[in-house]
Design a protein around this motif. Structure first.
Motif, short mmCIF file in Angstrom:
data_model
loop_
_atom_site.label_atom_id
_atom_site.label_comp_id
_atom_site.label_asym_id
_atom_site.label_seq_id
_atom_site.Cartn_x
_atom_site.Cartn_y
_atom_site.Cartn_z
N PHE A 1 -6.30 75.51 -68.88
CA PHE A 1 -5.52 76.68 -69.28
C PHE A 1 -6.20 77.94 -68.77
O PHE A 1 -7.42 78.04 -68.70
CB PHE A 1 -5.43 76.74 -70.81
CG PHE A 1 -5.15 78.12 -71.36
CD1 PHE A 1 -3.86 78.60 -71.43
CD2 PHE A 1 -6.19 78.94 -71.77
CE1 PHE A 1 -3.60 79.88 -71.92
CE2 PHE A 1 -5.95 80.21 -72.27
CZ PHE A 1 -4.66 80.68 -72.33
N ILE A 2 -5.35 78.92 -68.43
CA ILE A 2 -5.83 80.27 -68.13
C ILE A 2 -4.68 81.24 -68.35
O ILE A 2 -3.51 80.88 -68.18
CB ILE A 2 -6.36 80.37 -66.68
CG1 ILE A 2 -7.21 81.62 -66.49
CG2 ILE A 2 -5.22 80.30 -65.66
CD1 ILE A 2 -8.00 81.64 -65.18
N ALA A 3 -5.00 82.46 -68.79
CA ALA A 3 -3.97 83.47 -69.02
C ALA A 3 -4.34 84.76 -68.28
O ALA A 3 -5.49 85.19 -68.31
CB ALA A 3 -3.81 83.75 -70.51
N PHE A 4 -3.35 85.35 -67.64
CA PHE A 4 -3.48 86.63 -66.95
C PHE A 4 -2.60 87.63 -67.70
O PHE A 4 -1.38 87.48 -67.76
CB PHE A 4 -3.02 86.51 -65.50
CG PHE A 4 -3.84 85.55 -64.69
CD1 PHE A 4 -4.85 86.01 -63.87
CD2 PHE A 4 -3.60 84.18 -64.75
CE1 PHE A 4 -5.62 85.13 -63.12
CE2 PHE A 4 -4.36 83.28 -64.00
CZ PHE A 4 -5.37 83.76 -63.19
N ARG A 5 -3.23 88.65 -68.27
CA ARG A 5 -2.50 89.62 -69.08
C ARG A 5 -2.78 91.03 -68.58
O ARG A 5 -3.92 91.48 -68.56
CB ARG A 5 -2.93 89.50 -70.54
CG ARG A 5 -2.44 88.23 -71.23
CD ARG A 5 -0.94 88.27 -71.46
NE ARG A 5 -0.49 87.24 -72.38
CZ ARG A 5 0.70 87.23 -72.96
NH1 ARG A 5 1.57 88.19 -72.70
NH2 ARG A 5 1.03 86.26 -73.78
N SER A 6 -1.72 91.71 -68.18
CA SER A 6 -1.85 93.09 -67.71
C SER A 6 -1.45 94.05 -68.83
O SER A 6 -0.47 93.81 -69.55
CB SER A 6 -0.97 93.32 -66.48
OG SER A 6 -1.15 94.62 -65.98
N LEU A 7 -2.20 95.13 -68.98
CA LEU A 7 -2.01 96.02 -70.11
C LEU A 7 -0.81 96.94 -69.87
O LEU A 7 -0.82 97.77 -68.96
CB LEU A 7 -3.27 96.86 -70.34
CG LEU A 7 -4.58 96.08 -70.47
CD1 LEU A 7 -5.71 97.01 -70.89
CD2 LEU A 7 -4.44 94.92 -71.43
N SER A 8 0.21 96.80 -70.72
CA SER A 8 1.37 97.68 -70.68
C SER A 8 1.24 98.82 -71.67
O SER A 8 1.95 99.82 -71.58
CB SER A 8 2.64 96.88 -71.01
OG SER A 8 2.55 96.31 -72.30
N ASP A 9 0.32 98.67 -72.63
CA ASP A 9 0.10 99.69 -73.65
C ASP A 9 -1.29 99.49 -74.23
O ASP A 9 -2.01 98.56 -73.85
CB ASP A 9 1.18 99.61 -74.74
CG ASP A 9 1.12 98.30 -75.50
OD1 ASP A 9 0.52 98.28 -76.58
OD2 ASP A 9 1.68 97.29 -75.01
N LEU A 10 -1.66 100.36 -75.17
CA LEU A 10 -3.00 100.32 -75.75
C LEU A 10 -2.98 99.93 -77.23
O LEU A 10 -3.92 100.26 -77.97
CB LEU A 10 -3.69 101.67 -75.55
CG LEU A 10 -3.88 102.09 -74.09
CD1 LEU A 10 -4.53 103.45 -74.00
CD2 LEU A 10 -4.68 101.04 -73.30
N ALA A 11 -1.94 99.24 -77.66
CA ALA A 11 -1.87 98.67 -79.02
C ALA A 11 -2.10 99.72 -80.11
O ALA A 11 -2.69 99.43 -81.14
CB ALA A 11 -2.87 97.52 -79.17
N GLY A 12 -1.65 100.94 -79.85
CA GLY A 12 -1.82 102.00 -80.83
C GLY A 12 -2.94 102.95 -80.50
O GLY A 12 -3.18 103.92 -81.24
N ALA B 1 7.31 100.54 -72.99
CA ALA B 1 8.58 100.71 -72.30
C ALA B 1 8.40 101.40 -70.96
O ALA B 1 9.14 101.14 -70.00
CB ALA B 1 9.55 101.49 -73.18
N THR B 2 7.41 102.28 -70.86
CA THR B 2 7.18 103.02 -69.62
C THR B 2 6.49 102.16 -68.56
O THR B 2 6.85 102.22 -67.38
CB THR B 2 6.31 104.26 -69.89
OG1 THR B 2 6.97 105.09 -70.85
CG2 THR B 2 6.06 105.05 -68.62
N PHE B 3 5.53 101.35 -68.98
CA PHE B 3 4.67 100.66 -68.00
C PHE B 3 4.83 99.14 -68.00
O PHE B 3 4.06 98.44 -67.35
CB PHE B 3 3.20 101.02 -68.27
CG PHE B 3 2.90 102.47 -68.01
CD1 PHE B 3 2.87 102.98 -66.72
CD2 PHE B 3 2.65 103.33 -69.07
CE1 PHE B 3 2.60 104.32 -66.48
CE2 PHE B 3 2.37 104.68 -68.83
CZ PHE B 3 2.35 105.17 -67.53
#
Length: 301
Positions: free
Chosen positions: A258-269, A278-280
């Protein structure tokens, strides 16, 4: 009175049909949570062929030269776990790869960055403790995990069984495949990420790929600065989402890489204004897909 053989066979027929593999070729499962995250990957598929199980669309074909099955898990831990097990049961799966967006909880990271965490935990595998005059208290028969609580929320390990194990194993962390992480490190050195979406505002920085560290997942969309700080401090997390740890859990239980690639769309608050997803979202999803595609191309045969 025993059922006649024909009647018994008819009763068992649906179960037997469910057990039949949909495709005999060994494949890598490439998954995303919801449509915006997989648009680029689906468009790049060669020789796509569709299979539908329980209403879930699985697309087999070739991506970056590798035989894959591409599908959407659906948002949430339960959906992710369910569809991951389904793909393992119905296809010959050599490993699972997640591509998607997430919230950043490490203050050193920024929107557009891609995080490839080395291990994942489930922050809502927890006890919601009773409030007493002395603070929130666990039931007297329960052992503390050693992880700091967030008010009433006390993180706990989760019990896991798998083939070859003796009894139930208590786990807080589920690992990404170490060999695949090394491939991701090589890919990170040569992959350039986008800093401007097709439409909308550009980033004020150049996004980067970070391999290693930790990620956390749970059944909540987090847009709270205080909770963000707690997840970073408690779990040393870089990124937070709603699926990856569930997929890692199922992969571990099945003995599948398993491996996950996660790109940051926001900063979780953690941003200065309103939530930025919604913007990114499009920019982040595209960056994650780009790294996943490069990763698949770099995997040894």
């Amino acid at each position: 009175m025993p059922l006649p053989r024909l009647a018994l066979a008819l009763c068992l027929a649906p179960t037997l049909a469910l057990a039949q593999p949909l495709d005999p070729e060994p494949r890598i499962a490439v998954m995303s949570a919801f449509p915006p995250e997989w648009t680029t990957l689906l468009a790049a598929m060669e020789r796509p062929e569709e299979h539908v199980v329980n209403g879930i669309r699985f697309v087999t074909g070739t991506l970056a030269g590798r035989s894959v099955v591409l599908f959407l898990t659906g948002v949430s831990m339960v959906n992710a776990a369910m569809t991951t097990q389904l793909v393992i049961d119905r296809f010959d799966i050599e490993g699972v790869v997640f591509s998607g967006i997430a919230g950043g909880v490490d203050p050193s990271l920024a929107i557009g960055d891609v995080v490839v965490a080395a291990e994942w935990s489930q922050y809502l595998e927890s006890v919601f403790a009773r409030e007493t005059p002395d603070g929130f208290a666990l039931p007297p028969w329960m052992e503390p995990s050693g992880l700091p609580n967030f008010g009433m929320i006390h993180p706990q390990p989760v019990g896991v069984t798998r083939e070859g194990s003796e009894g139930v194993e208590q786990k807080v962390w589920f690992p990404a495949d170490p060999d695949w992480l090394r491939v991701a490190e090589d890919v990170a050195a040569g992959t350039i990420l986008e800093d401007c979406p097709p439409e909308g505002a550009c980033l004020s920085h150049v996004p980067r790929i970070v391999v290693g560290g930790r990620g956390v997942s749970g059944q909540a969309f987090v847009d709270n600065a205080e909770f963000r700080e707690w997840t970073h401090a408690t779990f040393e997390a870089r990124v937070l989402d709603m699926e990856s740890a569930a997929v890692a859990h199922v992969a571990y239980a099945n003995g599948v890489p398993f491996i996950a690639f996660r790109s940051l769309s926001d900063l979780a608050g953690g941003g200065e204004g309103a939530n930025e997803m919604a913007t990114f979202m499009g920019l982040a999803a595209g960056n994650s897909a780009a790294v996943v595609t490069a990763f698949l191309a770099a995997l040894p045969e």
